[in-house]
Design an enzyme around this catalytic site. Structure first.
Site, PDB file in Angstrom:
ATOM      1  N   ARG A  26      98.990 -49.941 -69.602  1.00 38.67           N
ATOM      2  CA  ARG A  26      99.792 -50.221 -68.411  1.00 38.67           C
ATOM      3  C   ARG A  26     101.279 -50.045 -68.728  1.00 38.67           C
ATOM      4  O   ARG A  26     102.041 -49.511 -67.911  1.00 38.67           O
ATOM      5  CB  ARG A  26      99.519 -51.648 -67.953  1.00 38.67           C
TER       6      ARG A  26
ATOM      7  N   TYR B 228      96.609 -58.269 -45.845  1.00 37.93           N
ATOM      8  CA  TYR B 228      97.770 -57.812 -46.622  1.00 37.93           C
ATOM      9  C   TYR B 228      98.734 -57.020 -45.756  1.00 37.93           C
ATOM     10  O   TYR B 228      99.954 -57.111 -45.906  1.00 37.93           O
ATOM     11  CB  TYR B 228      97.321 -56.965 -47.818  1.00 37.93           C
TER      12      TYR B 228
ATOM     13  N   ARG C 162      87.149 -57.123 -62.021  1.00 35.57           N
ATOM     14  CA  ARG C 162      88.403 -56.933 -62.763  1.00 35.57           C
ATOM     15  C   ARG C 162      88.178 -56.797 -64.267  1.00 35.57           C
ATOM     16  O   ARG C 162      89.002 -57.256 -65.061  1.00 35.57           O
ATOM     17  CB  ARG C 162      89.379 -58.087 -62.531  1.00 35.57           C
TER      18      ARG C 162
ATOM     19  N   ASP D   6      92.984 -50.059 -56.926  1.00 33.26           N
ATOM     20  CA  ASP D   6      93.252 -51.303 -56.208  1.00 33.26           C
ATOM     21  C   ASP D   6      92.875 -51.112 -54.747  1.00 33.26           C
ATOM     22  O   ASP D   6      92.933 -49.995 -54.231  1.00 33.26           O
ATOM     23  CB  ASP D   6      94.732 -51.698 -56.328  1.00 33.26           C
TER      24      ASP D   6
ATOM     25  N   ARG E  80      94.304 -57.454 -67.502  1.00 27.87           N
ATOM     26  CA  ARG E  80      95.313 -57.938 -68.448  1.00 27.87           C
ATOM     27  C   ARG E  80      94.797 -58.803 -69.587  1.00 27.87           C
ATOM     28  O   ARG E  80      95.530 -59.061 -70.537  1.00 27.87           O
ATOM     29  CB  ARG E  80      96.415 -58.677 -67.675  1.00 27.87           C
TER      30      ARG E  80
HETATM   31  O1  CP3 Z   1      87.438 -54.680 -61.251  1.00 31.23           O
HETATM   32  C1  CP3 Z   1      88.069 -53.797 -61.840  1.00 31.23           C
HETATM   33  O2  CP3 Z   1      88.205 -53.763 -63.089  1.00 31.23           O
HETATM   34  C2  CP3 Z   1      88.661 -52.669 -61.027  1.00 31.23           C
HETATM   35  C3  CP3 Z   1      89.993 -52.840 -60.652  1.00 31.23           C
HETATM   36  C4  CP3 Z   1      90.433 -53.688 -59.476  1.00 31.23           C
HETATM   37  C5  CP3 Z   1      91.769 -54.139 -59.411  1.00 31.23           C
HETATM   38  N1  CP3 Z   1      91.963 -54.709 -58.187  1.00 31.23           N
HETATM   39  C6  CP3 Z   1      92.745 -53.978 -60.472  1.00 31.23           C
HETATM   40  C7  CP3 Z   1      93.956 -54.812 -60.487  1.00 31.23           C
HETATM   41  C8  CP3 Z   1      89.802 -54.061 -58.293  1.00 31.23           C
HETATM   42  C9  CP3 Z   1      88.365 -53.884 -57.875  1.00 31.23           C
HETATM   43  C10 CP3 Z   1      90.787 -54.694 -57.483  1.00 31.23           C
HETATM   44  C11 CP3 Z   1      90.523 -55.198 -56.133  1.00 31.23           C
HETATM   45  C12 CP3 Z   1      91.520 -56.041 -55.481  1.00 31.23           C
HETATM   46  N2  CP3 Z   1      92.876 -55.902 -55.472  1.00 31.23           N
HETATM   47  C13 CP3 Z   1      91.190 -57.108 -54.628  1.00 31.23           C
HETATM   48  C14 CP3 Z   1      89.800 -57.530 -54.261  1.00 31.23           C
HETATM   49  C15 CP3 Z   1      89.192 -58.348 -55.328  1.00 31.23           C
HETATM   50  C16 CP3 Z   1      89.777 -59.696 -55.471  1.00 31.23           C
HETATM   51  O3  CP3 Z   1      90.338 -59.960 -56.552  1.00 31.23           O
HETATM   52  O4  CP3 Z   1      89.655 -60.508 -54.533  1.00 31.23           O
HETATM   53  C17 CP3 Z   1      92.390 -57.665 -54.159  1.00 31.23           C
HETATM   54  C18 CP3 Z   1      92.536 -58.847 -53.234  1.00 31.23           C
HETATM   55  C19 CP3 Z   1      93.454 -56.882 -54.680  1.00 31.23           C
HETATM   56  C20 CP3 Z   1      94.915 -57.039 -54.432  1.00 31.23           C
HETATM   57  C21 CP3 Z   1      95.624 -57.314 -55.668  1.00 31.23           C
HETATM   58  N3  CP3 Z   1      95.851 -56.388 -56.665  1.00 31.23           N
HETATM   59  C22 CP3 Z   1      96.211 -58.532 -56.075  1.00 31.23           C
HETATM   60  C23 CP3 Z   1      96.188 -59.824 -55.276  1.00 31.23           C
HETATM   61  C24 CP3 Z   1      96.795 -58.317 -57.329  1.00 31.23           C
HETATM   62  C25 CP3 Z   1      97.621 -59.271 -58.153  1.00 31.23           C
HETATM   63  C26 CP3 Z   1      96.704 -60.080 -58.969  1.00 31.23           C
HETATM   64  C27 CP3 Z   1      97.392 -60.701 -60.130  1.00 31.23           C
HETATM   65  O5  CP3 Z   1      96.689 -61.482 -60.770  1.00 31.23           O
HETATM   66  O6  CP3 Z   1      98.555 -60.399 -60.420  1.00 31.23           O
HETATM   67  C28 CP3 Z   1      96.518 -56.985 -57.694  1.00 31.23           C
HETATM   68  C29 CP3 Z   1      96.919 -56.354 -58.963  1.00 31.23           C
HETATM   69  C30 CP3 Z   1      95.809 -55.860 -59.830  1.00 31.23           C
HETATM   70  N4  CP3 Z   1      94.735 -55.142 -59.408  1.00 31.23           N
HETATM   71  C31 CP3 Z   1      95.737 -56.010 -61.248  1.00 31.23           C
HETATM   72  C32 CP3 Z   1      94.586 -55.337 -61.665  1.00 31.23           C
HETATM   73  C33 CP3 Z   1      94.088 -55.141 -63.056  1.00 31.23           C
HETATM   74  C34 CP3 Z   1      96.771 -56.685 -62.127  1.00 31.23           C
HETATM   75  C35 CP3 Z   1      97.988 -55.842 -62.088  1.00 31.23           C
HETATM   76  C36 CP3 Z   1      98.697 -55.675 -63.400  1.00 31.23           C
HETATM   77  O7  CP3 Z   1      98.177 -55.026 -64.328  1.00 31.23           O
HETATM   78  O8  CP3 Z   1      99.821 -56.162 -63.469  1.00 31.23           O
END
Ligand code: CP3
Length: 357
Positions: free
Chosen positions: A42, A156, A29, A79, A33
């Site tokens: 964003r 999910y 990640r 994502d 944010r």
């Molecule tokens: O690593 C990177 O920089 C690449 C981007 C990336 C994101 N999600 C961006 C993201 C990657 C590799 C993911 C994978 C992802 N997404 C996973 C597997 C990795 C892990 O964390 O276990 C999972 C389970 C998801 C599903 C997901 N997407 C969740 C649970 C959430 C909410 C998380 C939160 O803290 O709110 C997301 C949203 C998400 N994916 C964000 C980002 C930067 C935040 C969204 C935002 O900008 O509001």
């Protein structure tokens, strides 16, 4: 054979079990944010999903952490949930609550109704992002592509969002196992075909995020997650017989199953922060990626972080006969929005400094 670009990359050298100048580091990640410039882009995109689906803006946010920090690899901004969406599920992100599906799977009819995806068409915006990044990334910065693991995506798809106790999918595990196997078979094909398309579009590595594998018992992990990680890796190899693109598997909570994960045909295993990295080293032959507690970046300071980096590098070195080969530094899970920028800089500098060969 490594290409010209690859020769300069410490990350790809280590993934291929070769010696490097220092231990490479990137952060799960890393575009997110905690970066003010990410929050701005964003906002410009209007929503997180719009950002994922706009290749120009997704290119921009992928590059943002690389401009700030001396990271050794980039990860395409997307994502894991875009795959179930492409299979026909309706996805949205609600602020504070994370991802949600409006129509979670409830029956075998719902499984049958899922579309077989054509990644170049259904996920064309990801392929465009990869092609953009191949143009824009510095030559020695490799690009990581990724997908969720079949088990994690199924969680999910059935739970409809993040879950506390996984009661819905565990109903399938214990009461409707065949229905779950049918779903996992279908998702495995989609995941493998998606990763093949990413490889063809130019990613240098693929990573499988098995974020929720750790909620299962060992027997159920083998049956419902491990078996499908193996299936995905096998289908990639069958689709691309000459493929040499390295792969990374990250099972959060999988430190207890390293012996079983070692059987997978992948190059590296990600480990979270709960296992001692020296212990991990003694339990697998693969490259290890990890394993700093991500919360440290939010709550500690540069000097505490440097001490912890030193401890991890030392533990790895001792378990590996004095050699640092085979370790990619990372967090044990994604960086939090509350991470402090000076802590991130301190982490990356400490890894490079303390692992200099
Ligand atoms: O690593 C990177 O920089 C690449 C981007 C990336 C994101 N999600 C961006 C993201 C990657 C590799 C993911 C994978 C992802 N997404 C996973 C597997 C990795 C892990 O964390 O276990 C999972 C389970 C998801 C599903 C997901 N997407 C969740 C649970 C959430 C909410 C998380 C939160 O803290 O709110 C997301 C949203 C998400 N994916 C964000 C980002 C930067 C935040 C969204 C935002 O900008 O509001």
């Amino acid at each position: 054979m490594l290409g010209i670009k690859d020769m300069n990359s410490n990350f790809l050298k280590v993934l291929n079990q070769q010696s490097a100048e220092h231990t490479p580091i990137w952060l799960m990640r890393q575009a997110g944010r905690y970066l003010p410039e990410y929050r701005k882009t964003r906002e410009q995109a209007g929503s997180f999903l719009n950002l994922c689906k706009n290749p120009d803006l997704a290119t921009e946010v992928t590059l943002q952490p690389l401009r700030r920090f001396a990271l050794d690899a980039s990860i395409m901004f997307s994502d894991i949930l875009v795959v179930p969406e492409a299979m026909g599920m309706h996805l949205y992100f609600s602020d504070g609550e994370g991802p949600k599906f409006t129509n979670p799977l409830q029956s075998s009819l719902d499984v049958d109704a899922l579309k077989v995806i054509e990644p170049d068409f259904d996920l064309a915006y990801v392929m465009q992002l990869i092609r953009n990044l191949k143009q824009e990334l510095p030559r020695n910065t490799p690009l990581i592509g990724f997908s969720g693991s079949p088990w994690t995506l199924a969680c999910y798809m059935i739970e409809g969002g993040s879950s506390k106790n996984y009661e819905k999918i565990k109903t399938w595990v214990y009461s409707h196992p065949q229905q779950l196997h049918n779903l996992l078979d279908k998702v495995s094909i989609a995941v493998a075909d998606y990763l093949v398309a990413q490889i063809k579009a130019g990613v240098d590595t693929v990573m499988l995020f098995d974020s929720w594998g750790g909620v299962l018992s060992e027997a159920k992990f083998i049956e419902f997650s491990h078996a499908y990680l193996a299936k995905v890796l096998q289908r990639i190899q069958l689709s691309l017989p000459a493929n040499k693109t390295p792969s990374i598997v990250f099972t959060k909570g999988g430190g207890v199953w390293l012996e079983q994960l070692d059987q997978l045909k992948c190059n590296a295993l990600g480990v979270d922060w709960t296992i001692d990295i020296g212990k991990a080293r003694s339990q697998t032959t693969k490259v290890i990626q990890g394993n700093l507690d991500p919360v440290m970046l939010s709550v500690a300071n540069p000097s505490i972080i440097k001490t912890e980096v030193s401890r991890i590098i030392q533990a790895y070195r001792e378990a590996n006969a004095g050699d640092l080969t085979g370790h990619i530094f990372n967090l044990g899970h994604g960086i939090l929005p509350s991470a402090k920028l000076d802590n991130v800089s301190a982490l990356i500098d400490a890894v490079h400094e303390l692992s200099q060969r």
